[in-house]
Design an enzyme around this catalytic site. Structure first.
Site, PDB file in Angstrom:
ATOM      1  N   LYS A  82       0.857  -1.198   0.000  1.00 55.23           N
ATOM      2  CA  LYS A  82       0.000   0.000   0.000  1.00 55.23           C
ATOM      3  C   LYS A  82       0.889   1.242   0.000  1.00 55.23           C
ATOM      4  O   LYS A  82       1.877   1.294   0.755  1.00 55.23           O
ATOM      5  CB  LYS A  82      -0.902  -0.015   1.241  1.00 55.23           C
ATOM      6  CG  LYS A  82      -1.955   1.105   1.256  1.00 55.23           C
ATOM      7  CD  LYS A  82      -2.843   1.022   2.512  1.00 55.23           C
ATOM      8  CE  LYS A  82      -3.997   2.007   2.459  1.00 55.23           C
ATOM      9  NZ  LYS A  82      -4.856   1.935   3.676  1.00 55.23           N
ATOM     10  N   SER A 128      -9.909   1.923   2.425  1.00 58.01           N
ATOM     11  CA  SER A 128      -8.986   2.670   1.608  1.00 58.01           C
ATOM     12  C   SER A 128      -7.939   1.811   0.905  1.00 58.01           C
ATOM     13  O   SER A 128      -7.342   2.274  -0.077  1.00 58.01           O
ATOM     14  CB  SER A 128      -8.245   3.699   2.466  1.00 58.01           C
ATOM     15  OG  SER A 128      -7.420   3.047   3.422  1.00 58.01           O
ATOM     16  N   SER A 131     -10.412  -0.281   6.634  1.00 58.07           N
ATOM     17  CA  SER A 131      -9.716  -0.115   5.350  1.00 58.07           C
ATOM     18  C   SER A 131      -9.009  -1.359   4.847  1.00 58.07           C
ATOM     19  O   SER A 131      -8.515  -1.367   3.717  1.00 58.07           O
ATOM     20  CB  SER A 131      -8.696   1.027   5.441  1.00 58.07           C
ATOM     21  OG  SER A 131      -9.355   2.263   5.345  1.00 58.07           O
TER      22      SER A 131
END
Lengths: 99, 482, 495
Positions: C79, C159, C183
């Site tokens: 990420k 997210s 997320s």
């Protein structure tokens, strides 16, 4: 809760100023509506009885661990400045500040 | 002692509180491993934590906590075993994270007090509200470029103690005495070097004025005053300004001001005019700081003798008056010098010589106790010559002066200059006879009852003996002869 | 041989050690998949083929010598919130577009230590603020799944949507995410894979761009529960550089997956029966409880009375912390700078240009709830409710070993949906936020498909630092569900 005091444009401008985010007039009025809706929704917390409850800042169950007083960092001027969008020598620079 | 400003509407009293920022003596910074040393090249002592880089997290330095606790103990203050760090949010070019980590709601040290000593010899207790740990900001240089300010983050993250007093002071002198005493305590403890010129100790001064027996009126804060003298001057200037404002029918506005020593006046700080809303909240990157009583006790047992205890001991052990003891303990080095000097000697005489002729001599040379040409042992040698009557007091003053100039020991100066006291009664009697013979008129006056002339004869005899006569023997000889 | 891109991490490890495939081959296959799928999915902000291949070659060397860590040669997506030394790290924001960190986050450092190969930096909602990966400054990530008979583009959740889409589509064997209010778990549910949020303090936050510090927690995505356990084993552990990281031993999570659930007490929080929840999610939840009961667990009805206030609490605490955490993006030391004549203008212009609408909105909410006169009414109140929510969990975990709930109130929705109303978007996290508020671990395991053929996840929530039980229950669900459906957009689909 400081309920029902609807956000006005002046409040939106004041917090945007505190947060150092420039807003156009159109944005101010749009945000007034959006933030007002969010804050209105948050007011459901008014239902909760919190008398006698201690606030919880963190779920961490331990206490602060301390490190020894040893110099382990620094001496990396170039690395610290490498991402700077503006610099002069080994200083960061900003537009002149008047005190 | 009371300090009153006589205004057109009558007398005004001052109310003064001090917030002192004291840089903690430690190797590394409060929350990062970068060096806290003063004076390095710009941005060379900066970790990514100090510069507020993404994802960087603070980890607390144990020694900084210990230093705060030691200082709290030195202020006879409450040590809070649980304290916490908050974020004080504001934007400034030398505040990289956009917030300062500071103990706003739960400081590590609570109420304490400081005893101050005034010129009059009086002492007063000044309350300390709290002491908390926080980070210093970086430094902005505004004079390097016409259009730019330069930012150096070497100081960013260095550990500070903010020490807040109660509004207990009423005169500039008290404020000065408070700062000096606080500095003395921290220097004894080794927690802050108290160097105001380098900025390792800075004072924010809160000043208001009021009529007798009133509640407090609006105060102003004078930021970052960097010497004890300027603090005292700034208070006077600000108090006079406030009296003038009130007496003109206006009201003093609460604000932050700067002191301009060149003009002896304070002025409003434009950049601080924005109403600040610091949005304090607990720093979620840090857990509560919990310390053990046993750890505090361990720190307490390792503390050196503190100034007040030393003062009490000097008074009881050496029989010193409070004022003399108070002056001698002001600097650790002075106190240490005194203790060497007083060891095995008369403590009062030692104190008198140190505070009198010795300090005067240092002053003339522009030197301090640290670079004195005369060591405590050497000064002791002089006192010994005095004690065993090798020289008399008058000559001793001359010998000390010579010692300060040459660095030679007292005995050598006495010998080489032939300054030994004359105790030979034959020589003294001869001098007496000579003086009496030279002053028949004075002798006649004395005989007719003018007893005060005895001192004149002593002086004349000593002069005849080049100051070296033993004063007691000279007295005896004169008494016998007269 | 298994298709290269269908490997599990466990399977790939065996194949690498048996030399039936090289790390270079494995990495090249995944880089090719990225090249093929990225135009459709936009799961990556930055792809790093050279460093990936160099790491793969190093892994091959180590494996040849009989060395190599537990993740030697395993290709992962990271990420783009984890700082990676010398590799651009943007947090999905314009304001960090040019930022190249001179340091490595602890979690990625540990993955590298164990031999992992980083393929690139995965897309995300800007500063991890969102539930759809549509707020990224680098464009939205598209869910590899599509509704049956429709090519409407769906969101991957957020997210960590790029991380989830990359694993679901076969562009990576696993990935890292961060979970602040859901997320990791919600995108895992939307993309039909496993996502694990560990206990707060289990994985170091050092070097992870902060959103809300008291909630943020790194965790893994993978296609199986066991793979997620393997990844967490490398990611977890005490870090003296994160004061909130706890000094607890890291157990063998993969072994814990095989414990079974016999004799475990599984709680069903009655408050999670939310109004308006689709019937098929209710049914799937019931199905999950049946599976666990069949596997020997005891199902217990429990109550978490304050969890319904979790979202409102979250939307005070998280923005408050973010408003402070994002103050450092000021155009002075790194990142975007809009030149100006005056320092205040520089700040205001830079931050207006650098932050997207959702980030600005949250900063302003956070600034407001912390500001003078409102702190007690909002922030302090939220902290007290947070204490009550934590107490709910503590009480319930006196009665049961774990909780089972749906992960999200819906399957993946269309790109552009839910965008008109921030509050509606926030409701995506209604089931995941309470565990974040309490700091307890949670996993989302794909358990079935909805009527449109979209994956749905079930969430297992455990006690503080008891990820082992969470993995054991997750594994039991996975085994019972036998979830084998594949997304429409994946490498095989293009062959």
């Amino acid at each position: 809760m400081a309920s029902a005091a609807p956000l006005d444009d002046a409040v939106v401008r004041r917090i945007a100023r505190l947060a150092r985010i420039r807003l156009g007039d159109e944005e101010v009025s749009r945000l007034r509506g959006e933030l007002g809706a969010i804050l209105g929704w948050i007011e459901q917390l008014n239902e909760v009885d919190v008398s006698g409850v201690d606030p919880l800042a963190s779920v961490g169950q331990a206490t602060l661990a301390m490190r020894a007083d040893v110099v382990t960092d620094g001496d990396q001027t170039e690395a610290v400045l490498a991402n700077a969008p503006a610099r002069a020598g080994t200083f960061y620079t900003v537009p002149k500040v008047v005190e | 002692m009371s300090y009153i400003i006589e205004g057109a509407t009558g007398p005004w009293e001052l109310v003064i509180g001090l917030e002192v920022h004291a840089q903690i003596i430690s190797r590394a910074k409060l929350f990062s491993g970068a060096s806290a040393e003063y004076g390095a090249p710009p941005n060379s002592q900066v970790s990514f934590v100090d510069a507020g880089f993404p994802g960087m997290l603070p980890v607390i330095n144990a020694e900084c906590v210990a230093q705060a606790v030691r200082t709290g103990l030195g202020l006879n203050a409450q040590i809070n075993l649980v304290s916490r760090f908050d974020r004080k949010n504001y934007f400034y070019a030398d505040l990289p994270q956009g917030y300062q980590i500071s103990q706003f709601a739960h400081p590590i040290v609570g109420k304490g007090e400081i005893e101050i000593l005034l010129e009059s010899g009086e002492t007063r207790q000044i309350g300390v509200t709290r002491l908390h740990l926080e980070q210093d900001a970086g430094k902005s240089l505004h004079d390097q470029d016409p259009a730019l300010s330069f930012i150096d983050l070497n100081r960013a993250g260095v550990a500070l103690m903010e020490i807040v007093s109660e509004p207990d002071m009423r005169t500039p002198e008290e404020a000065g005495a408070y700062l000096r005493k606080l500095r003395t305590i921290m220097r004894y403890l080794g927690t802050c070097d108290g160097n105001m010129e380098e900025g390792s100790m800075r004072a924010d001064v809160n000043v208001s004025v009021r009529k007798a027996d009133e509640e407090f009126r609006t105060r102003c804060e004078i930021k970052n005053v960097n010497s004890v003298r300027f603090v005292m001057q700034a208070i006077e200037a600000e108090a006079r300004r406030q009296v003038a404002v009130w007496e003109s029918g206006e009201a003093v506005q609460q604000e932050t001001r700067l002191y301009d020593p060149a003009r002896s006046e304070t002025r409003s700080m434009r950049s601080k005019e924005d109403a600040h809303d610091y949005r304090y909240f607990p720093d979620p990157d840090l857990l509560p700081l919990v310390i053990e009583q046993a750890w505090v006790d361990g720190l307490a047992s390792g503390l050196p003798e503190l100034p007040d205890a030393k003062k009490a001991r000097f008074m009881s052990r050496y029989g010193l008056p409070a004022y003399d003891a108070g002056v001698l303990i002001m600097e650790q080095a002075t106190a240490d010098f005194y203790e060497v000097l007083a060891e095995g000697r008369d403590g009062k005489i030692a104190a008198n010589w140190m505070l009198g002729d010795f300090f005067a001599g240092l002053n003339r040379l522009g030197r301090g106790i640290g670079d004195s040409p005369v060591s405590a042992a050497a000064l002791g040698g002089l006192l010994d010559l005095l004690a065993d009557a090798t020289i008399n007091g008058r000559i001793a003053k001359d010998v000390l002066e010579a010692m300060m100039e040459t660095g030679e020991p007292a005995a050598a100066i006495v010998e080489s200059r032939g300054l030994r006291q004359v105790t030979d009664t034959g020589a003294i009697d001869a001098a007496v006879e000579k003086v009496l013979a030279a002053n028949p008129d004075k002798l006649a006056e004395y005989k007719s009852g003018k007893q005060k002339l005895f001192g004149f004869f002593v002086g004349q005899v000593m002069k005849a003996m080049a100051g070296k006569g033993n004063p007691a023997l000279v007295n005896d000889a004169l008494k016998r002869r007269l | 041989m298994t298709d290269t891109l269908d490997f599990t991490i466990a399977g790939a490890r065996n194949a690498l050690r048996a030399k039936t495939i090289s790390a270079r081959e494995l990495t090249e296959a995944h880089l090719a998949a990225i090249e093929a799928l990225e135009p459709s999915l936009n799961a990556f902000i930055t792809v790093t083929p050279e460093t990936a291949l160099a790491a793969a070659d190093a892994a091959d060397g180590a494996l040849a010598r009989g060395e190599g860590g537990p993740l030697a040669g395993i290709p992962l997506a990271i990420k783009d919130l984890f700082c990676t030394n010398g590799i651009r790290t943007t947090a999905g924001s314009r304001i960090l577009e040019p930022f190249v960190p001179p340091y490595e986050s602890t979690v990625t450092r540990q993955l590298l230590r164990d031999g992992a190969v980083f393929l690139g930096k995965a897309n995300l909602d800007e500063f991890a603020m969102g539930s759809s990966t549509t707020t990224s400054a680098f464009g939205p990530t598209i869910n590899p799944w599509q509704r049956q008979g429709s090519n409407t583009q769906l969101v991957p959740g957020g997210s960590s949507g790029g991380s989830a889409a990359a694993v679901a589509s076969g562009m990576a064997l696993g990935s890292t995410g961060t979970d602040t209010g859901g997320s990791i778990r919600q995108p895992a549910s939307f993309c039909g894979i496993v996502g694990m949020k560990p206990t707060y303090g289990r994985c170091s936050r050092f070097g992870v761009v902060a959103f809300a510090s008291s909630l943020d927690q790194p965790g893994p995505f993978a296609r199986t529960v066991e793979d997620a356990a393997i990844l967490l084993g490398s990611m977890a552990g005490h870090d003296p550089r994160d004061s909130t990281s706890m000094d607890w031993p890291v157990p063998d999570y993969a072994a814990a997956c095989r414990r079974g659930v016999k004799g475990l007490r599984i709680g069903v929080p009655r408050e999670y029966h939310a109004d308006g929840m689709p019937a098929e999610i209710e049914r799937l939840w019931q199905q999950g409880l049946d599976w666990l009961r069949d596997a020997g667990a005891e199902i217990v009805d429990v109550s978490l009375p304050h969890t319904k206030y979790g979202l409102a609490t979250y939307y005070i605490v998280a923005p408050a912390e973010c408003s402070s955490n994002l103050a450092r993006y000021d155009g002075v030391r790194f990142g975007l700078r809009v030149p100006a004549q005056d320092l205040t203008d520089l700040y205001e212009e830079t931050r207006a240009a650098g932050f997207g609408a959702e980030v600005r909105r949250r900063i302003l909410i956070g600034t407001y709830v912390l500001s003078a006169g409102y702190y007690d009414a909002y922030y302090l109140k939220a902290q007290k409710v947070r204490a009550l929510i934590l107490k709910d969990f503590t009480d319930v975990f006196g009665q049961v070993d774990a909780l089972l709930t749906p992960t999200a109130p819906s399957a993946a929705f269309g790109v552009g949906e839910n965008m008109d109303d921030p509050v509606k978007m926030y409701l995506n996290d209604v089931f995941t936020v309470p565990a974040s508020i309490a700091g307890v671990p949670g996993i989302s395991v794909p358990a079935g498909l909805d009527g449109d053929g979209l994956p749905l996840g079930l969430q297992v929530i455990g006690k503080h630092f008891d990820e082992e039980t969470v993995f054991a229950v997750g594994q039991a669900l996975e085994s019972a569900a036998g979830f084998s459906a594949k997304p429409q957009i994946r490498v095989g689909s293009l062959r």
